[in-house]
Structure formats: C-alpha cells, structure tokens
Design a protein around this motif. Sequence first.
Motif, PDB file in Angstrom:
ATOM      1  N   ARG A  55       0.778  -1.410   0.055  1.00  0.00           N
ATOM      2  CA  ARG A  55      -0.034   0.080  -0.151  1.00  0.00           C
ATOM      3  C   ARG A  55       0.816   1.087   0.002  1.00  0.00           C
ATOM      4  N   GLU A  56       2.196   1.301   0.280  1.00  0.00           N
ATOM      5  CA  GLU A  56       3.111   2.184   0.355  1.00  0.00           C
ATOM      6  C   GLU A  56       3.311   2.777  -1.054  1.00  0.00           C
ATOM      7  N   VAL A  57       3.734   4.061  -1.010  1.00  0.00           N
ATOM      8  CA  VAL A  57       4.369   4.438  -2.415  1.00  0.00           C
ATOM      9  C   VAL A  57       5.752   3.933  -2.824  1.00  0.00           C
ATOM     10  N   PRO A  58       6.082   3.274  -4.060  1.00  0.00           N
ATOM     11  CA  PRO A  58       7.148   2.685  -4.320  1.00  0.00           C
ATOM     12  C   PRO A  58       8.318   3.325  -4.539  1.00  0.00           C
ATOM     13  N   THR A  59       8.435   4.355  -4.267  1.00  0.00           N
ATOM     14  CA  THR A  59       9.723   5.101  -4.819  1.00  0.00           C
ATOM     15  C   THR A  59      10.634   4.826  -3.979  1.00  0.00           C
ATOM     16  N   ASP A  60      10.761   4.194  -3.029  1.00  0.00           N
ATOM     17  CA  ASP A  60      11.743   3.848  -1.781  1.00  0.00           C
ATOM     18  C   ASP A  60      12.521   2.387  -2.471  1.00  0.00           C
ATOM     19  N   LEU A  61      11.737   1.855  -3.664  1.00  0.00           N
ATOM     20  CA  LEU A  61      12.278   0.596  -4.088  1.00  0.00           C
ATOM     21  C   LEU A  61      13.411   0.655  -5.148  1.00  0.00           C
ATOM     22  N   VAL A  62      13.759   1.999  -5.530  1.00  0.00           N
ATOM     23  CA  VAL A  62      14.636   1.859  -6.504  1.00  0.00           C
ATOM     24  C   VAL A  62      16.160   1.352  -5.969  1.00  0.00           C
ATOM     25  N   GLY A  63      16.386   0.235  -6.840  1.00  0.00           N
ATOM     26  CA  GLY A  63      17.559  -0.458  -6.456  1.00  0.00           C
ATOM     27  C   GLY A  63      17.344  -1.752  -5.831  1.00  0.00           C
ATOM     28  N   SER A  64      16.056  -1.954  -5.515  1.00  0.00           N
ATOM     29  CA  SER A  64      15.665  -3.016  -4.727  1.00  0.00           C
ATOM     30  C   SER A  64      15.329  -4.381  -5.961  1.00  0.00           C
ATOM     31  N   THR A  65      15.749  -5.360  -5.277  1.00  0.00           N
ATOM     32  CA  THR A  65      15.725  -6.682  -6.010  1.00  0.00           C
ATOM     33  C   THR A  65      14.107  -7.303  -5.786  1.00  0.00           C
ATOM     34  N   VAL A  66      13.414  -7.604  -6.935  1.00  0.00           N
ATOM     35  CA  VAL A  66      11.977  -8.235  -6.701  1.00  0.00           C
ATOM     36  C   VAL A  66      12.059  -9.232  -7.552  1.00  0.00           C
ATOM     37  N   THR A  67      11.010 -10.134  -7.370  1.00  0.00           N
ATOM     38  CA  THR A  67      10.626 -11.450  -7.966  1.00  0.00           C
ATOM     39  C   THR A  67       9.703 -11.259  -9.116  1.00  0.00           C
ATOM     40  N   ALA A  68       9.669 -11.594 -10.245  1.00  0.00           N
ATOM     41  CA  ALA A  68       8.729 -11.716 -11.338  1.00  0.00           C
ATOM     42  C   ALA A  68       8.209 -12.926 -11.832  1.00  0.00           C
ATOM     43  N   ALA A  92     -12.340  -1.970  -3.273  1.00  0.00           N
ATOM     44  CA  ALA A  92     -13.761  -2.210  -4.025  1.00  0.00           C
ATOM     45  C   ALA A  92     -13.812  -3.597  -4.554  1.00  0.00           C
ATOM     46  N   ALA A  93     -12.991  -4.120  -5.295  1.00  0.00           N
ATOM     47  CA  ALA A  93     -13.129  -5.617  -5.808  1.00  0.00           C
ATOM     48  C   ALA A  93     -13.174  -6.588  -4.594  1.00  0.00           C
ATOM     49  N   ILE A  94     -12.284  -6.275  -3.628  1.00  0.00           N
ATOM     50  CA  ILE A  94     -12.145  -6.962  -2.399  1.00  0.00           C
ATOM     51  C   ILE A  94     -13.468  -7.167  -1.599  1.00  0.00           C
ATOM     52  N   VAL A  95     -13.967  -5.963  -1.380  1.00  0.00           N
ATOM     53  CA  VAL A  95     -15.212  -5.697  -0.572  1.00  0.00           C
ATOM     54  C   VAL A  95     -16.487  -6.298  -1.296  1.00  0.00           C
ATOM     55  N   VAL A  98     -10.924  -5.706   4.073  1.00  0.00           N
ATOM     56  CA  VAL A  98      -9.677  -4.997   3.604  1.00  0.00           C
ATOM     57  C   VAL A  98      -9.114  -4.657   5.009  1.00  0.00           C
ATOM     58  N   ALA A  99      -7.983  -5.157   5.152  1.00  0.00           N
ATOM     59  CA  ALA A  99      -7.263  -4.688   6.326  1.00  0.00           C
ATOM     60  C   ALA A  99      -6.441  -3.865   5.925  1.00  0.00           C
ATOM     61  N   THR A 100      -6.671  -2.509   6.838  1.00  0.00           N
ATOM     62  CA  THR A 100      -5.953  -1.263   6.410  1.00  0.00           C
ATOM     63  C   THR A 100      -4.910  -0.773   7.488  1.00  0.00           C
ATOM     64  N   ASN A 111     -13.855   3.563  14.523  1.00  0.00           N
ATOM     65  CA  ASN A 111     -14.652   4.101  13.267  1.00  0.00           C
ATOM     66  C   ASN A 111     -15.580   3.393  12.814  1.00  0.00           C
ATOM     67  N   SER A 112     -16.038   2.325  13.460  1.00  0.00           N
ATOM     68  CA  SER A 112     -17.305   1.416  13.004  1.00  0.00           C
ATOM     69  C   SER A 112     -16.741   0.469  11.919  1.00  0.00           C
ATOM     70  N   ILE A 113     -15.604   0.596  11.531  1.00  0.00           N
ATOM     71  CA  ILE A 113     -15.264  -0.494  10.647  1.00  0.00           C
ATOM     72  C   ILE A 113     -14.018  -1.517  11.286  1.00  0.00           C
ATOM     73  N   ASP A 114     -14.010  -2.871  10.999  1.00  0.00           N
ATOM     74  CA  ASP A 114     -13.105  -3.710  11.205  1.00  0.00           C
ATOM     75  C   ASP A 114     -11.718  -3.435  10.544  1.00  0.00           C
ATOM     76  N   ASP A 115     -11.071  -2.521  11.211  1.00  0.00           N
ATOM     77  CA  ASP A 115      -9.849  -2.165  10.186  1.00  0.00           C
ATOM     78  C   ASP A 115      -8.643  -3.265  10.379  1.00  0.00           C
ATOM     79  N   ASP A 116      -8.512  -4.062  10.969  1.00  0.00           N
ATOM     80  CA  ASP A 116      -7.736  -5.248  11.326  1.00  0.00           C
ATOM     81  C   ASP A 116      -8.077  -6.517  10.664  1.00  0.00           C
ATOM     82  N   CYS A 117      -9.260  -6.543  10.387  1.00  0.00           N
ATOM     83  CA  CYS A 117      -9.975  -7.922   9.981  1.00  0.00           C
ATOM     84  C   CYS A 117      -9.796  -9.068  10.761  1.00  0.00           C
TER      85      CYS A 117
END
Length: 361
Positions: A136-149, A239-242, A248-250, A256-262
């Motif tokens: 869910r975080e902005v990925p600008t911190d991932l430059v130089g990171s190794t990822v799996t495709a 929205a698709a998950i709901v 949706v675990a946020t 806030n009347s929402i199950d935030d941690d599911c």
Amino acid sequence: MNRPGLILLLVASISGCESTPLSRSVGAPIVDGERETGERAVVLIQAVIGACTGTLITDRVVLTAKHCVQQQSAMSPAPPSFFSVGVGDRAGATTNHRVQQVVTTPGRFFIGDGTDIALLILREPVEGVEPITVRREVPTDLVGSTVTAIGFGTTREREVGIKYRTTATIENVTATVLEARDTICQGDSGGPIILEGDGTRPRQIVGVASYGLAANQGDCPAMLDAWNRVDTYLGLIDAAIVRSGACVATGEELCNSIDDDCDGETDEGCLALGEACERDDQCAFGRGAPRRRASERAVRRRGGDAPMHAPVRSALARRELQRDRAALRRRCDRGRWLLLRHERGLRGPLRPGVGGLGLAG
C-alpha cells in the motif's frame, strides 16, 4: 500474449545515428528464469482475446492488467464469461475457475498511461492457495531493490504457457510504472513483481506487468520492462475485495465502526454506544463533543464568557445538529464508500445529492 491490435511502434532518434525502431508490446514470459512449479497464487488467465498472468490477492480476487481484459478501442471490459482462471504451473494442466465479475479502470486506455489495472472476481473461492497481498505504500523507496517476477509468458526458447520466475532490479519509479530490464515478454502481462518479505513484513505485490520496449517487435526479453504501479489504484482494488465479500485490512483497529484489522471484531477497545467521548479517537468518525466546541466558539465570537440566552443556545444547537447530520450522511462506512468510488468510474463523478451522496450521470 499476442495481440497485434495493441502493438505500438516508437521511433527513437539518436543524434548522429540511424533511427532505431522500438516496439512497445502490451503482451508483456519471464525470460532466462527458472521453472516455477509452486507459487499457486500466480495463475493463468485464459480468454477469448488471449492469455495472461494474474495473482490471487484474496481467495476470490485476481489482480491482472487491464489490457488482458479489454481491447484498447473498447470502452468497457469483455464479459466475465470470456475468462477462465487456471491454478497450476502450465497451460492444459490447471484447475480452472469461472469469473463472476470484471473490474477495471473506466473508459479507453493507452498503454503506459498508468491505468493498466484490472481485477477478476471469481464465482467461488480458491481453496488451498495462500494469496499475496498488495503493498500500500508509495514505491519510490524501491529503486535499487531486488524483486521477484513470475509469469506464463514466452521464453527465449519460445515455450508458452509454462510458469517461470526470475529476479529483477527496480531501476526507476515514475508516476505510473516501475521499470526494470530484460525480464518480461508476451504472456507475462498482468503478472506480479513481488517484494519478498524480510521478517518484519510479508511478501507483497508492488506492480503488474504492463509492457516492454524491444528493438524489434516480438523480441524477448524486452530492453525495458514496465510494471503498472498498484499503490495508485488501492481504491479500485479494495472495492473489488469488498465486493467479493472479503475484508480489507488497512492497519490497526480504530474507533470508526469498521473492522480495520480484519479480525472479525469491530472497534474493540472503544467506548460502548452511548458513552460520552473524552477524546476524538474514542468515538466513531472522531466526533468528540462537537456541540460543546461549537458553543464555546459562539461564546468567544460574542466577546466573552457571559452565559447565552436560551433562544441563542437553541438556535446554535439546531444548526450544529443539522451540520452533524449532513456530515454523517456524507461519511459512509468503508465498504459503501469504496463501492461508490468504483461506481463513479462507471457512471460519472460523485456529487452532493439530496440527503447525502448522489451519483451524477
């Protein structure tokens, strides 16, 4: 995935050199990778318009690319009956699941515009498969990171429909895509790049295979690979998950009347209904004693702490009550709000309507 109607030719003019044609292939296999016989959450999407890769992000929701579900000239995706989702490691040997609904960004699209995201909601849950969540975080911190495709695309030996994996290094993050090199080819479209877990966080999807740039059409691997960012479309994904009936675990639980941690419980640790709030974080929507604050502001406007006459207090209370009711009408629970945001993409912008939120168009 070979779709001639979605091949865009680019020409790069290099000073002092002959112009070199580039091909932008939207059917972006995992090239020079290793055979993947596990990773059951990465699935094969088979459709009338071609084959792609996708990922189960819940037991009923598959994340993929928009160009896997919609022709570029079309205004909406193909119907659900056009698609089948196969769990397994090669075409022809998968357990197939039917699709109930196709969810994607609204309107036409252009490859590279950052809207290459789609979700398939399945008719039934897929059992025995561990989904992979999105980051869910902005990925600008991932430059130089190794990822799996991971994907089912064409290999250098021209194998098609067999699951492979490899690693790549994120070289750049733009407003719309994450970029790497020499990784994807036709058939990998919609497949994930995964940031592996480090003991403090789980492994997460950070992008969806969108397109590749190659010197010649059909060349594999691409010189430049692009994965559409997922963090820019969390509302659509949630929205698709709901809609699938999942939670949706946020984050940690809030009042806030929402199950935030599911965890199946709502607002645990918060005050019971009817109890007075002493702090904003104790009450749903953070509305701690709004009328008292409004009255105090009114006293200050009148120039002191002198008591107000009853009619003045009554008028202030009525106005504050009206504002409270209007605010509460506009503040829906998370599920309804996400669905309304999705409907906005299909039917028009949200606008204030009589009695709360209304849909324009």
